[in-house]
Write an enzyme that holds these catalytic residues in place. Sequence first.
Site, PDB file in Angstrom:
ATOM      1  N   CYS A  34      18.968 -58.401 -74.140  1.00  0.00           N
ATOM      2  CA  CYS A  34      20.406 -59.247 -73.261  1.00  0.00           C
ATOM      3  C   CYS A  34      19.577 -58.677 -71.709  1.00  0.00           C
ATOM      4  O   CYS A  34      18.964 -58.006 -71.445  1.00  0.00           O
ATOM      5  CB  CYS A  34      21.179 -58.389 -73.588  1.00  0.00           C
ATOM      6  SG  CYS A  34      22.289 -58.882 -75.165  1.00  0.00           S
ATOM      7  N   ARG A  86      15.955 -63.784 -71.243  1.00  0.00           N
ATOM      8  CA  ARG A  86      16.148 -62.276 -72.782  1.00  0.00           C
ATOM      9  C   ARG A  86      17.448 -62.310 -73.608  1.00  0.00           C
ATOM     10  O   ARG A  86      17.652 -61.450 -74.388  1.00  0.00           O
ATOM     11  CB  ARG A  86      16.280 -60.894 -71.691  1.00  0.00           C
ATOM     12  CG  ARG A  86      15.900 -60.388 -70.854  1.00  0.00           C
ATOM     13  CD  ARG A  86      16.076 -59.461 -69.285  1.00  0.00           C
ATOM     14  NE  ARG A  86      16.403 -58.532 -70.661  1.00  0.00           N
ATOM     15  CZ  ARG A  86      15.437 -57.091 -71.237  1.00  0.00           C
ATOM     16  NH1 ARG A  86      14.287 -57.756 -70.269  1.00  0.00           N
ATOM     17  NH2 ARG A  86      15.671 -56.508 -71.310  1.00  0.00           N
ATOM     18  N   TRP A 121      22.366 -62.050 -76.845  1.00  0.00           N
ATOM     19  CA  TRP A 121      21.218 -61.906 -77.820  1.00  0.00           C
ATOM     20  C   TRP A 121      22.037 -61.224 -78.908  1.00  0.00           C
ATOM     21  O   TRP A 121      21.453 -60.242 -78.724  1.00  0.00           O
ATOM     22  CB  TRP A 121      19.952 -62.072 -77.585  1.00  0.00           C
ATOM     23  CG  TRP A 121      19.403 -62.723 -78.117  1.00  0.00           C
ATOM     24  CD1 TRP A 121      18.559 -64.091 -79.332  1.00  0.00           C
ATOM     25  CD2 TRP A 121      18.081 -61.383 -79.219  1.00  0.00           C
ATOM     26  NE1 TRP A 121      18.017 -64.148 -79.812  1.00  0.00           N
ATOM     27  CE2 TRP A 121      17.613 -62.726 -79.890  1.00  0.00           C
ATOM     28  CE3 TRP A 121      17.618 -60.809 -79.500  1.00  0.00           C
ATOM     29  CZ2 TRP A 121      16.815 -62.379 -81.536  1.00  0.00           C
ATOM     30  CZ3 TRP A 121      16.442 -60.280 -80.460  1.00  0.00           C
ATOM     31  CH2 TRP A 121      16.283 -61.122 -81.597  1.00  0.00           C
ATOM     32  N   ASN A 169      22.534 -53.933 -72.959  1.00  0.00           N
ATOM     33  CA  ASN A 169      21.285 -54.253 -73.418  1.00  0.00           C
ATOM     34  C   ASN A 169      21.372 -53.162 -74.284  1.00  0.00           C
ATOM     35  O   ASN A 169      20.783 -52.303 -74.116  1.00  0.00           O
ATOM     36  CB  ASN A 169      20.644 -54.979 -72.762  1.00  0.00           C
ATOM     37  CG  ASN A 169      19.528 -54.933 -73.540  1.00  0.00           C
ATOM     38  OD1 ASN A 169      19.657 -55.632 -74.448  1.00  0.00           O
ATOM     39  ND2 ASN A 169      18.131 -55.167 -73.345  1.00  0.00           N
ATOM     40  N   GLY A 170      21.549 -53.550 -75.570  1.00  0.00           N
ATOM     41  CA  GLY A 170      20.737 -52.294 -76.968  1.00  0.00           C
ATOM     42  C   GLY A 170      21.308 -52.025 -77.860  1.00  0.00           C
ATOM     43  O   GLY A 170      22.372 -53.360 -78.278  1.00  0.00           O
ATOM     44  N   GLU A 225      -2.622 -67.518 -83.986  1.00  0.00           N
ATOM     45  CA  GLU A 225      -1.835 -67.636 -82.518  1.00  0.00           C
ATOM     46  C   GLU A 225      -1.201 -69.230 -81.952  1.00  0.00           C
ATOM     47  O   GLU A 225      -0.314 -69.870 -81.657  1.00  0.00           O
ATOM     48  CB  GLU A 225      -2.727 -67.022 -81.364  1.00  0.00           C
ATOM     49  CG  GLU A 225      -1.862 -67.065 -80.113  1.00  0.00           C
ATOM     50  CD  GLU A 225      -0.569 -66.321 -79.699  1.00  0.00           C
ATOM     51  OE1 GLU A 225      -0.407 -64.998 -80.769  1.00  0.00           O
ATOM     52  OE2 GLU A 225      -0.451 -66.751 -78.599  1.00  0.00           O
ATOM     53  N   LYS A 285       2.051 -70.781 -81.401  1.00  0.00           N
ATOM     54  CA  LYS A 285       2.365 -71.855 -80.358  1.00  0.00           C
ATOM     55  C   LYS A 285       3.225 -72.247 -81.086  1.00  0.00           C
ATOM     56  O   LYS A 285       4.813 -72.625 -80.615  1.00  0.00           O
ATOM     57  CB  LYS A 285       1.694 -72.024 -79.731  1.00  0.00           C
ATOM     58  CG  LYS A 285       1.475 -70.627 -78.713  1.00  0.00           C
ATOM     59  CD  LYS A 285       1.589 -69.546 -78.185  1.00  0.00           C
ATOM     60  CE  LYS A 285       2.803 -69.092 -77.865  1.00  0.00           C
ATOM     61  NZ  LYS A 285       2.546 -67.100 -78.171  1.00  0.00           N
ATOM     62  N   GLU A 343       6.378 -71.880 -82.850  1.00  0.00           N
ATOM     63  CA  GLU A 343       7.808 -71.385 -82.230  1.00  0.00           C
ATOM     64  C   GLU A 343       8.640 -71.762 -80.690  1.00  0.00           C
ATOM     65  O   GLU A 343      10.038 -72.391 -80.759  1.00  0.00           O
ATOM     66  CB  GLU A 343       7.590 -69.782 -81.510  1.00  0.00           C
ATOM     67  CG  GLU A 343       6.036 -70.010 -81.301  1.00  0.00           C
ATOM     68  CD  GLU A 343       6.598 -68.561 -79.727  1.00  0.00           C
ATOM     69  OE1 GLU A 343       7.335 -68.017 -80.117  1.00  0.00           O
ATOM     70  OE2 GLU A 343       5.569 -68.109 -79.727  1.00  0.00           O
ATOM     71  N   HIS A 401      -9.288 -71.626-101.704  1.00  0.00           N
ATOM     72  CA  HIS A 401      -8.435 -69.967-103.038  1.00  0.00           C
ATOM     73  C   HIS A 401      -7.461 -70.132-103.484  1.00  0.00           C
ATOM     74  O   HIS A 401      -5.777 -69.516-103.341  1.00  0.00           O
ATOM     75  CB  HIS A 401      -8.303 -68.342-102.590  1.00  0.00           C
ATOM     76  CG  HIS A 401      -9.564 -68.008-102.306  1.00  0.00           C
ATOM     77  ND1 HIS A 401     -10.233 -67.297-102.857  1.00  0.00           N
ATOM     78  CD2 HIS A 401     -11.007 -68.287-101.458  1.00  0.00           C
ATOM     79  CE1 HIS A 401     -11.835 -67.144-103.482  1.00  0.00           C
ATOM     80  NE2 HIS A 401     -12.181 -67.428-101.722  1.00  0.00           N
ATOM     81  N   LYS A 450      13.161 -63.641 -75.365  1.00  0.00           N
ATOM     82  CA  LYS A 450      11.710 -62.631 -74.961  1.00  0.00           C
ATOM     83  C   LYS A 450      11.088 -61.914 -75.115  1.00  0.00           C
ATOM     84  O   LYS A 450       9.543 -61.180 -75.667  1.00  0.00           O
ATOM     85  CB  LYS A 450      11.713 -62.961 -72.849  1.00  0.00           C
ATOM     86  CG  LYS A 450      10.199 -63.076 -72.385  1.00  0.00           C
ATOM     87  CD  LYS A 450       8.997 -63.439 -72.985  1.00  0.00           C
ATOM     88  CE  LYS A 450       7.658 -63.258 -72.325  1.00  0.00           C
ATOM     89  NZ  LYS A 450       6.859 -63.823 -73.038  1.00  0.00           N
TER      90      LYS A 450
HETATM   91  C1  AGP Z   1       4.773 -64.656 -78.638  1.00  0.00           C
HETATM   92  O1  AGP Z   1       5.148 -66.585 -78.102  1.00  0.00           O
HETATM   93  C2  AGP Z   1       6.674 -64.390 -78.783  1.00  0.00           C
HETATM   94  N1  AGP Z   1       6.954 -64.891 -77.234  1.00  0.00           N
HETATM   95  C3  AGP Z   1       6.366 -63.153 -80.072  1.00  0.00           C
HETATM   96  O2  AGP Z   1       5.844 -63.187 -80.932  1.00  0.00           O
HETATM   97  C4  AGP Z   1       6.071 -61.404 -78.921  1.00  0.00           C
HETATM   98  O3  AGP Z   1       4.592 -61.796 -79.239  1.00  0.00           O
HETATM   99  C5  AGP Z   1       6.393 -60.809 -79.812  1.00  0.00           C
HETATM  100  O4  AGP Z   1       7.846 -59.938 -79.889  1.00  0.00           O
HETATM  101  C6  AGP Z   1       5.741 -59.190 -79.047  1.00  0.00           C
HETATM  102  O5  AGP Z   1       6.502 -59.324 -77.653  1.00  0.00           O
HETATM  103  P1  AGP Z   1       5.227 -58.448 -76.355  1.00  0.00           P
HETATM  104  O6  AGP Z   1       4.316 -58.740 -76.382  1.00  0.00           O
HETATM  105  O7  AGP Z   1       6.324 -58.085 -75.669  1.00  0.00           O
HETATM  106  O8  AGP Z   1       5.433 -56.845 -77.242  1.00  0.00           O
END
Ligand code: AGP
Length: 609
Positions: free
Chosen positions: A2, A27, A74, A98-99, A482, A486, A489, A505, A604
């Site tokens: 958050c 966030r 969030w 936040n937490g 990766e 991308k 997500e 396989h 994020k």
């Molecule tokens: C990747 O595009 C995502 N936002 C997510 O997988 C992110 O890489 C993951 O949550 C790790 O975050 P961090 O690098 O801040 O630890």
Amino acid sequence: MCGIIGYLGEREAIPILIEGLKRLEYRGYDSAGIAVFDHDRIEVKRCMGKVSGLENLFKTGRNSASVGIGHTRWATHGRPSEENAHPHTYEGVAVVHNGIIENYLTLKNELKSRGHHFSSETDTEIISHLIAENLQAGLKPLEALRKALAKVEGSYALAVLIESHPDILLAARNQSPLILGLGNGEMFVASDSPAILPYTRQVIFLEDGDLVQITQSQIKIETQSGASPSRPIHTISWDDSQAEKGGYKHFMLKEIFEQPQAVADTLRGRISVEQGDVFLEGLEDRRENFLSAKRIYLVACGTSYHAGLVGRYYFERFCLLPSEAELASEFRHRNPIIGPETLMILISQSGETADTLKALREGKAKGCPTLAICNVLGSSISRMADFTLYTHAGPEIGVASTKAFSTQIIALYLTALALARDRSLVSPAGTKDKIQELLKIPQLIKKCLGLDPEIQMIARKFSGFQNFLYLGRGINYPLALEGALKLKEISYIHAEGYPAGEMKHGPIALIDREMPVLALATHGEGRDKIRSNIEEARARCGRVIALVNEGDEEIAERVEETIAVPRTQEELQPILNIIPLQLLAYHIAVIRGTNIDQPRNLAKSVTVE
Ligand code: AGP
């Protein structure tokens, strides 16, 4: 996950709080709220959805309050709703948090047994009740906060308003990020620096356990034990524009195009061609305990984990150390056999990812030397690890991580070179050619960014598919993962990254005209073998896009679309290969009209397990 903000000064608080929350929406953004003083009363407005909804709530009537707190949420405890939105109030105490309060049910039941009633399902609300109880018992504000938090187990970044004390703001931090902004006759509290950059660059990074009482002219920081720790004032160098979109349509696109600068900034001051050497500030005094390592675990989540999979090659090839990349969420639950001989490398853009933080704690508890690769100065992981090598990517606002990935690979490469040197495995001459190649990377990334028009054309052709397969071998396998992450997500297409050798396989059963296949076929040990994977896919009517090195006509003439990238050292090729994959995901998502910077269900920084 958050964003919180607090303001105390002479200006109208509401516009400052709303603008600050907008800058923190990455966030979390399922609901938002603000509490300000309206004469001698606390006024609270909350809304579902994004922060912009608050503006309408405050339009009617003017409120010139100069003290307030705000929150963008969030959800973790309690579904997204107005009554669960922060701030939460009780008997003249307003709290944003936040937490996660891990023992909130126990505390809530205790409070109920003392006659308290609750209006939300959240864990946060109990904090306002605990503080109010202590104030009613005659404690001063900071004492009331201290005593309340002494009962709380879990993570928190808090800002608190108290109706009976309109001239102070309280704050506290434990395992969730919180900074203080020092203005001219005004003070700020925020989860992250973009929220306060328009007003001040002078910040204090609070530490776990810090309790703060803020007035317009004074900041008092104390610990639970009543000590007064000194906290240095840092100057944030990020320009305000860095935290804005800088003319790009989305933060993600801006951050993709920032990668040449981000890589150059991450290299800056750390390499010397003349000396054929690497200088990692502060590593020297950690050299001994890193040198004693007999193996390496690279631990992270998501994109950072994919960077760790690439980094593993560096530590095995350059340092001759057995190395594994591990998902943080899995690593610590299997009670890993680690100890002083295990170097743990924690990779995290935000430095606040709960799973990675917990893995770090596990490693430290077992005596591992710990090194963090992190992008946020003063973040929890960076302050807990023995040594942190910062990526200098600047703020990464888009939820989909891009420049963090390329700069993490650079940081891992530098670390591996430094460790190989300290283990007398490379000579300055041997390092020189690697460093010369490193210096070319920013320009080569720019060249890859020049492929954008071609990538847009491919995106138009493939944006309608519901599935995608990314294939790679060797150091390109993490790139397949990766690239798929991308795409999935931000476009919500089901994309899967697979080691190409695994196709026969099982996954080859998926291939037909409805399954586009993106094959990473740049030079290196896997290139020739992946060519046969491409043939297998084509033989089953698969729609193949091949990512190759410039001039590789052999593969180009056999696939539907080709993306040709410049050639560099095999170990550094991933930094170039990821650029078109980021652009492809971005342009497909734009066509599909998804929310690119804040994709559904994502935040994020995942600060919950
Ligand atoms: C990747 O595009 C995502 N936002 C997510 O997988 C992110 O890489 C993951 O949550 C790790 O975050 P961090 O690098 O801040 O630890």
